[in-house]
Design an enzyme around this catalytic site. Structure first.
Site, PDB file in Angstrom:
ATOM      1  N   LYS A   1      17.377 -21.435  -6.378  1.00  0.00           N
ATOM      2  CA  LYS A   1      16.552 -20.967  -7.184  1.00  0.00           C
ATOM      3  C   LYS A   1      16.775 -19.471  -7.605  1.00  0.00           C
ATOM      4  CE  LYS A   1      12.530 -18.868  -8.368  1.00  0.00           C
ATOM      5  NZ  LYS A   1      13.242 -18.064  -9.490  1.00  0.00           N
TER       6      LYS A   1
ATOM      7  N   GLY B   1      13.273 -11.926  -0.847  1.00  0.00           N
ATOM      8  CA  GLY B   1      12.430 -11.374  -1.836  1.00  0.00           C
ATOM      9  C   GLY B   1      11.553 -10.030  -1.393  1.00  0.00           C
TER      10      GLY B   1
ATOM     11  N   THR C   1       7.788  -8.848   0.189  1.00  0.00           N
ATOM     12  CA  THR C   1       6.976  -9.183   1.273  1.00  0.00           C
ATOM     13  C   THR C   1       5.719  -9.997   0.961  1.00  0.00           C
ATOM     14  OG1 THR C   1       7.737  -7.200   2.771  1.00  0.00           O
ATOM     15  CG2 THR C   1       5.757  -8.135   3.129  1.00  0.00           C
TER      16      THR C   1
ATOM     17  N   GLU D   1      13.418 -13.045   4.389  1.00  0.00           N
ATOM     18  CA  GLU D   1      14.262 -11.765   4.385  1.00  0.00           C
ATOM     19  C   GLU D   1      13.454 -10.968   3.343  1.00  0.00           C
ATOM     20  OE1 GLU D   1      16.471 -10.670   6.111  1.00  0.00           O
ATOM     21  OE2 GLU D   1      17.173 -12.791   7.210  1.00  0.00           O
TER      22      GLU D   1
ATOM     23  N   CYS E   1      17.770  -3.574  -0.876  1.00  0.00           N
ATOM     24  CA  CYS E   1      16.671  -3.689   0.113  1.00  0.00           C
ATOM     25  C   CYS E   1      16.964  -2.687   1.344  1.00  0.00           C
ATOM     26  CB  CYS E   1      16.335  -4.918   0.698  1.00  0.00           C
ATOM     27  SG  CYS E   1      17.836  -5.806   1.249  1.00  0.00           S
TER      28      CYS E   1
ATOM     29  N   GLU F   1       7.123   0.335  -0.359  1.00  0.00           N
ATOM     30  CA  GLU F   1       8.235   0.105  -0.798  1.00  0.00           C
ATOM     31  C   GLU F   1       8.480   0.461  -2.303  1.00  0.00           C
ATOM     32  OE1 GLU F   1       9.966  -3.875  -1.546  1.00  0.00           O
ATOM     33  OE2 GLU F   1      11.955  -3.306  -0.304  1.00  0.00           O
TER      34      GLU F   1
HETATM   35  P1  NAD Z   1      10.153 -11.292  -5.539  1.00  0.00           P
HETATM   36  O1  NAD Z   1       9.595 -11.481  -4.079  1.00  0.00           O
HETATM   37  O2  NAD Z   1       9.421 -11.019  -6.660  1.00  0.00           O
HETATM   38  O3  NAD Z   1      10.956 -12.562  -5.978  1.00  0.00           O
HETATM   39  C1  NAD Z   1      11.978 -13.224  -5.079  1.00  0.00           C
HETATM   40  C2  NAD Z   1      12.082 -14.807  -5.598  1.00  0.00           C
HETATM   41  O4  NAD Z   1      11.081 -15.223  -5.418  1.00  0.00           O
HETATM   42  C3  NAD Z   1      12.558 -14.613  -7.042  1.00  0.00           C
HETATM   43  O5  NAD Z   1      13.383 -15.867  -7.353  1.00  0.00           O
HETATM   44  C4  NAD Z   1      11.080 -15.122  -7.502  1.00  0.00           C
HETATM   45  O6  NAD Z   1      11.247 -15.958  -8.914  1.00  0.00           O
HETATM   46  C5  NAD Z   1      10.628 -16.102  -6.667  1.00  0.00           C
HETATM   47  N1  NAD Z   1       9.165 -16.361  -6.472  1.00  0.00           N
HETATM   48  C6  NAD Z   1       8.209 -15.519  -6.683  1.00  0.00           C
HETATM   49  N2  NAD Z   1       6.940 -16.083  -6.411  1.00  0.00           N
HETATM   50  C7  NAD Z   1       7.259 -17.056  -5.799  1.00  0.00           C
HETATM   51  C8  NAD Z   1       6.425 -18.031  -5.076  1.00  0.00           C
HETATM   52  N3  NAD Z   1       4.996 -17.918  -5.350  1.00  0.00           N
HETATM   53  N4  NAD Z   1       7.058 -18.969  -4.358  1.00  0.00           N
HETATM   54  C9  NAD Z   1       8.159 -19.141  -4.251  1.00  0.00           C
HETATM   55  N5  NAD Z   1       9.093 -18.299  -4.933  1.00  0.00           N
HETATM   56  C10 NAD Z   1       8.583 -17.384  -5.415  1.00  0.00           C
HETATM   57  O7  NAD Z   1      11.126 -10.364  -5.329  1.00  0.00           O
HETATM   58  P2  NAD Z   1      12.226  -9.552  -6.347  1.00  0.00           P
HETATM   59  O8  NAD Z   1      11.302  -8.438  -7.134  1.00  0.00           O
HETATM   60  O9  NAD Z   1      12.937 -10.472  -7.039  1.00  0.00           O
HETATM   61  O10 NAD Z   1      13.187  -8.688  -5.372  1.00  0.00           O
HETATM   62  C11 NAD Z   1      12.877  -7.498  -4.840  1.00  0.00           C
HETATM   63  C12 NAD Z   1      12.342  -7.693  -3.501  1.00  0.00           C
HETATM   64  O11 NAD Z   1      13.536  -8.337  -2.488  1.00  0.00           O
HETATM   65  C13 NAD Z   1      12.130  -6.130  -2.706  1.00  0.00           C
HETATM   66  O12 NAD Z   1      10.929  -6.203  -1.851  1.00  0.00           O
HETATM   67  C14 NAD Z   1      13.358  -6.123  -1.841  1.00  0.00           C
HETATM   68  O13 NAD Z   1      13.296  -5.575  -0.538  1.00  0.00           O
HETATM   69  C15 NAD Z   1      13.608  -7.679  -1.368  1.00  0.00           C
HETATM   70  N6  NAD Z   1      14.964  -8.099  -0.724  1.00  0.00           N
HETATM   71  C16 NAD Z   1      15.148  -8.098   0.505  1.00  0.00           C
HETATM   72  C17 NAD Z   1      16.274  -8.364   0.898  1.00  0.00           C
HETATM   73  C18 NAD Z   1      16.635  -8.334   2.565  1.00  0.00           C
HETATM   74  O14 NAD Z   1      17.621  -9.099   2.842  1.00  0.00           O
HETATM   75  N7  NAD Z   1      15.776  -8.291   3.179  1.00  0.00           N
HETATM   76  C19 NAD Z   1      17.357  -8.309   0.020  1.00  0.00           C
HETATM   77  C20 NAD Z   1      17.037  -8.232  -1.216  1.00  0.00           C
HETATM   78  C21 NAD Z   1      15.903  -7.767  -1.711  1.00  0.00           C
END
Ligand code: NAD
Length: 485
Positions: free
Chosen positions: A177, A230, A232, A252, A286, A389
């Site tokens: 997804k 995604g 935290t 991650e 990130c 963040e």
């Molecule tokens: P997010 O957590 O909002 O979404 C990430 C993914 O999770 C999306 O596909 C979203 O649709 C899905 N999602 C949302 N709610 C969910 C749920 N209840 N159950 C399962 N899936 C769900 O994150 P974002 O805004 O898309 O991305 C930004 C974040 O990602 C930042 O915090 C960034 O630091 C982090 N990030 C971390 C890394 C890493 O390698 N550690 C890399 C890139 C981004």
């Protein structure tokens, strides 16, 4: 003539299919603020179809020889490289990032993900132990079955392919997804997988929101492996869904990464590296260094030169070749950035660069989500701006007096993803790197990637590691076989 917007459909069992509920979300181009396509707004019913397809494909795919799996993955890598321009443009329009960045980083790295794991599976070995005169033990590493792969919007194809490639390389089938905000490159990848001859059902991509599709993946009893990247807060929800089902989970998550500059650093390199680590992809990586710490004797010089260099970054239409900074991914993210810039000032910070949206970029981009590179000084290390963040083009710069103090500053956060240290003193580099609580420490560089090394975060930046051997192990189940002598 009016043309219908492109509809990004799900990819299940090798076919592009409508979401069962027939609903779509608008897919907005961040640089214009206008919808340019639509993306399937799927739900648990679509996940059921994907699970059926992935289950059906698993017996054959898991018994396909490593050499044959490798050949298909290499073909996918070749096709990504062939379509570099098309994919980079799609990614730039979808995310708002400069086309030049998509072309030189995101898409090439997506190709190398497939290439790396395609060849890694040809070189794995398996442990054997002799138990004195009693028995032989050997370990089988088998694919685990169905893998659920959930990724964010900031590096869409790069991060999704980092999960898809190892998962299917070792013989799992996958349900992926992408973020609903940036689905386009995952959609284009499906076409390439078909062209490369990936058997139907090995990779299924279901589009939609986190609560509807992400939660249906993490809560599905037949999807036993979850790799999530995604935020935290979302990661915690994923962990809560997976724990009662005893799923194998890799998380991650977010970061608040320190970037430490000692006075003995080669300052030109440290400034160039820090401007990049602060503002690459509008600060939406990130791994971006959002807290910069500079040794006091070099502080003033560093701030002046850093601000001068950052002020020359051209914020512009992502599709223009001279643009350094594109658009934020959506209005929510832009509002979040504005909120933190206000908060920083309430907390006593001084905005020494940026702090607002840029002037009109061009007519096409007048409603886009742009923000200037922003630098804030004068904040205490423990304030919210320095602990939470932001995930945008906003950084703080703070002076420090000695090594011990800055290690304390660096670790004074709930996150522990990555850090960078700039110094010419080799002993100090090793000492500081050892004591910083982050999964990666870059010394005199940033974002250098070697796919063989473990990648991931400490503390609330995650659980588990991706990359190389770690990923091959994550997506397989070790089974010990003990044979009496
Ligand atoms: P997010 O957590 O909002 O979404 C990430 C993914 O999770 C999306 O596909 C979203 O649709 C899905 N999602 C949302 N709610 C969910 C749920 N209840 N159950 C399962 N899936 C769900 O994150 P974002 O805004 O898309 O991305 C930004 C974040 O990602 C930042 O915090 C960034 O630091 C982090 N990030 C971390 C890394 C890493 O390698 N550690 C890399 C890139 C981004």
């Amino acid at each position: 003539m009016r043309t219908e917007p492109l509809q990004i459909r799900n990819f299940i069992d090798g076919q592009f299919v409508e979401p069962v509920g027939g609903k779509y979300l608008d897919n907005i181009e961040p640089a214009t603020g206008k919808p340019y396509s639509q993306v399937a707004d799927s739900d648990g019913r679509d996940i059921e179809l994907a699970v059926t397809a992935a289950n059906k494909a698993f017996p054959n795919w898991s018994h396909t020889s490593a050499a044959d799996r490798s050949r298909i993955l290499l073909r996918i890598a070749d096709l990504i490289e062939r379509d570099l321009e098309k994919l980079a443009r799609a990614e730039s329009i979808d995310t708002g990032k400069p086309l030049s960045l998509a072309r030189t980083m995101d898409i090439p790295r997506a190709g190398s993900n497939f290439r790396f794991f395609a060849t890694a599976i040809l070189h794995t070995d398996s442990e054997a132990h002799i138990t004195d005169n009693v028995a032989f033990n050997y370990t089988l590493r088998q694919p685990r079955g169905l893998a659920g792969l959930i990724s964010p919007w900031n590096l869409p194809l790069y991060l999704l392919s980092w999960k898809i490639a190892p998962a299917i390389a070792v013989g799992n089938t996958a349900i992926a997804k992408p973020s609903e905000l940036t689905p386009m490159t995952a959609y284009l990848l499906c076409e390439l997988c078909r062209e490369a001859g990936l058997p139907n059902g090995v990779l299924n991509i279901v589009h939609g929101t986190g609560p509807n599709v992400g939660a249906a993946i993490t809560g599905h009893p037949k999807i036993g492996t979850i790799s999530f990247t995604g935020g935290t807060v979302t990661g915690r929800k994923v962990a809560e869904m997976c724990a009662p089902l005893f799923k194998k989970v890799s998380l991650e998550l977010g970061g608040k990464n320190p970037n430490i500059i000692f006075a003995d650093a080669e300052l030109d390199a440290a400034i160039a590296g820090s401007v990049r680590s602060s503002f690459a992809n509008q600060g939406q990586v990130c791994l971006c260094g959002s807290r910069v710490f500079v040794e006091r004797s070099a502080y003033k010089d560093f701030v002046d030169r850093f601000v001068d260099k950052a002020s020359k970054l051209k914020v512009g239409d992502p599709l223009e070749p001279t643009t350094d900074q594109g658009a934020m991914v959506n209005k929510t993210q832009l509002d979040k950035v504005k909120f933190y810039v206000d908060l920083a000032q309430k907390e006593g910070g001084k905005v020494v660069l940026g702090g607002s949206a840029p002037n009109l970029i061009n007519d096409r981009c007048q409603d886009g989500y742009f923000f200037q590179p922003t630098v804030i000084t004068g904040l205490p290390v423990s304030c919210r701006t320095n602990r939470e963040e932001i995930f945008g083009p906003v950084i703080t710069i703070t002076p420090f007096d000695d090594e011990e103090e800055v290690i304390g500053y660096a670790n004074d956060t709930d996150y522990g993803l990555a850090s960078s240290v700039w110094t010419q003193n080799l002993n100090r580099a090793h000492r500081v790197a050892e004591h910083i609580h982050t999964g990666t420490v870059w010394v005199n560089c940033w974002l250098v990637r070697d796919l063989r090394v473990p990648f991931g975060g400490m503390k609330q930046s995650g659980v588990g590691r991706e990359g190389g051997e770690e990923a091959l192990r994550f997506f397989t189940e070790p089974k010990n076989i003990c044979i009496a002598k």
